[in-house]
Design an enzyme around this catalytic site. Sequence first.
Site, PDB file in Angstrom:
ATOM      1  CD1 TRP A   1       4.648  48.233-170.602  1.00 49.54           C
ATOM      2  CD2 TRP A   1       4.412  50.436-170.314  1.00 49.54           C
ATOM      3  NE1 TRP A   1       5.760  48.864-171.109  1.00 49.54           N
ATOM      4  CE2 TRP A   1       5.645  50.208-170.949  1.00 49.54           C
ATOM      5  CE3 TRP A   1       4.029  51.754-170.044  1.00 49.54           C
ATOM      6  CZ2 TRP A   1       6.504  51.230-171.322  1.00 49.54           C
ATOM      7  CZ3 TRP A   1       4.887  52.785-170.424  1.00 49.54           C
ATOM      8  CH2 TRP A   1       6.111  52.517-171.040  1.00 49.54           C
TER       9      TRP A   1
ATOM     10  CE  LYS B   1      15.003  46.025-163.189  1.00 47.53           C
ATOM     11  NZ  LYS B   1      14.441  46.604-164.375  1.00 47.53           N
TER      12      LYS B   1
ATOM     13  CD  GLN C   1      11.328  37.194-163.278  1.00 49.88           C
ATOM     14  OE1 GLN C   1      10.128  37.305-163.057  1.00 49.88           O
ATOM     15  NE2 GLN C   1      11.845  36.135-163.876  1.00 49.88           N
TER      16      GLN C   1
END
Lengths: 331, 331
Positions: A20, A180, A275
């Site tokens: 990234w 989320k 997570q």
Amino acid sequence: MAPGAVSGKSKVTIVGSGNWGSVAAKLIASNTFKLHSFHDQVRMWVFEETLPSGEKLSDVINRTNENVKYLPGIKLGKNVIADPDLENAVKDAKMLVFVTPHQFMDGICKKLVGKVNTDVEAISLIKGMKIALEKLSEATVGYRENKDIAETWVQLFTTPYFIVTAVQDVEGIELCGTLKNVVAIAAGLVDGLEMGNNTKAAIMRIGLKEMKALSKLLFSSVKDSTFFESCGVADLITTCLGGRNRKVAEAFAKSGGKRSFDDLEAEMLQGQKLQGVLTAKEVYEVLSHRGWLELFPLFATVHEISIGHLPSSAIVKYSEHKPKSSLVCKL
Amino acid sequence: MAPGAVSGKSKVTIVGSGNWGSVAAKLIASNTFKLHSFHDQVRMWVFEETLPSGEKLSDVINRTNENVKYLPGIKLGKNVIADPDLENAVKDAKMLVFVTPHQFMDGICKKLVGKVNTDVEAISLIKGMKIALEKLSEATVGYRENKDIAETWVQLFTTPYFIVTAVQDVEGIELCGTLKNVVAIAAGLVDGLEMGNNTKAAIMRIGLKEMKALSKLLFSSVKDSTFFESCGVADLITTCLGGRNRKVAEAFAKSGGKRSFDDLEAEMLQGQKLQGVLTAKEVYEVLSHRGWLELFPLFATVHEISIGHLPSSAIVKYSEHKPKSSLVCKL
């Protein structure tokens, strides 16, 4: 002339050169090349490695314009300069882009004390996006006060295939990014139970609503509009369609409770952590502590399923508690 | 005692007995049976047919509690009474639930003039949902003024697996239902181009934002919160994951522009019409007329692709126009 500015042009350094980090370098370098307010050259700090060929990674990047190890096949741009010396890489930089794994940040920041310009601006890119192939993607830049600084960052990142928006809601953006993953667990359970798109969409929407409600209860500054940004509804959709939380939760539901999340995580994620399950536990503790459990039936149910107190099918049954959650509906 | 009320209990009649009409009857009958404010019995008007066995459909429904033709295998509840006589079916009803195909509504309404109670309340269920199998699903009841009436309807429909919410925003709800089909075309194009979930999520989010912005420009009464309801984000997700608009648009993109939407629609939908393409055209006309085309690049691009003026890949390129669409970002 201010330090870090050559003829008033801002110098940018990318701290990190993984997958990234390399994507960020490519994208930013294409912009600094075009935009007059930035210095063309972009430095990228490389955690030096010796490749199987015996060459140093930074040398290969500078020779081929390609991070052959972490982003093979993609040209970064000739104005990206790999530099294995952290101190040298950040020297004179006006803008720092942090893209190292989270656990290295502390050590790197300590090394940077006193080595960077006093007016340096920094941004942290926590999550990866597959945009190197120039597929349309999005991101949100969170800021507290200074809109001009935020807009400079937006300029630096925006390309025709990467839409970046500045949003004055740091807490809202961070909570979106965290919560989320809990919703993705719920969506994965629905996938595992093979309940179809209507049910999955309902769960995602209820999850979005609980994300918004909890964020606003925790920080009154959080804005509704943040949830319409890419960090909100778009990231939620991406995470609930793909993503490791969804995937492991699907396997969990399919196993009919016979396998634990820990077990599946170890098998499916090769050391990456899930997570959503951790976050669900933390959220549950907050809700429990504040007496809000009944206001957030989806979040609470995800945790109770993940620890085996409820079966996976409970994810579509908590709606029976709805009358108690009128606060959530109003928030 | 008011007409239609027996000991103050509201009588409900379902006008229609197709697949979704039968689902509505099942769901409502389970509630009227449990809730004291409703009369147990639910009448369902059946457009009479003779089955291959020679029996009348309404007789079979009353004998087996099952709509063997349109919802086979699902018990409607013993308190659902099939009635082939429209006038008799609505007599004394306090609440009418319309679930006939759209084209029959005019004729039915004309027949009902003078035959229904003056204080009758009516609701129209336009779209179908696969909830007969008791999978979690959702719906929104729109209302203008009277919240109590809306809440009575919510009571009538809500079950543990069917979440219903009353929202005071009729225009917002209707525009959600229409405009989401345009976004589904865009999502289908992304699927056909195989650009992945990140891109698809970005397109869906931008679509949701244009839906909200256009609705608010057209009707200042439209509320942001409506787009967090099931009619907003959840229906959008469902439509963009499944749904015929998505499917045909995917085929269109895969054909590389060699086949037209009309052509694919005829082949893939067996006479059903592709709502999204028609709506995109109407929206384009409105935008063009009002000088708003540049504010809604996604909507405009969908139309231009559908008529062959732009290639499918343009769906991920309109973001270049972003600076012009700042109004949309603010709305």
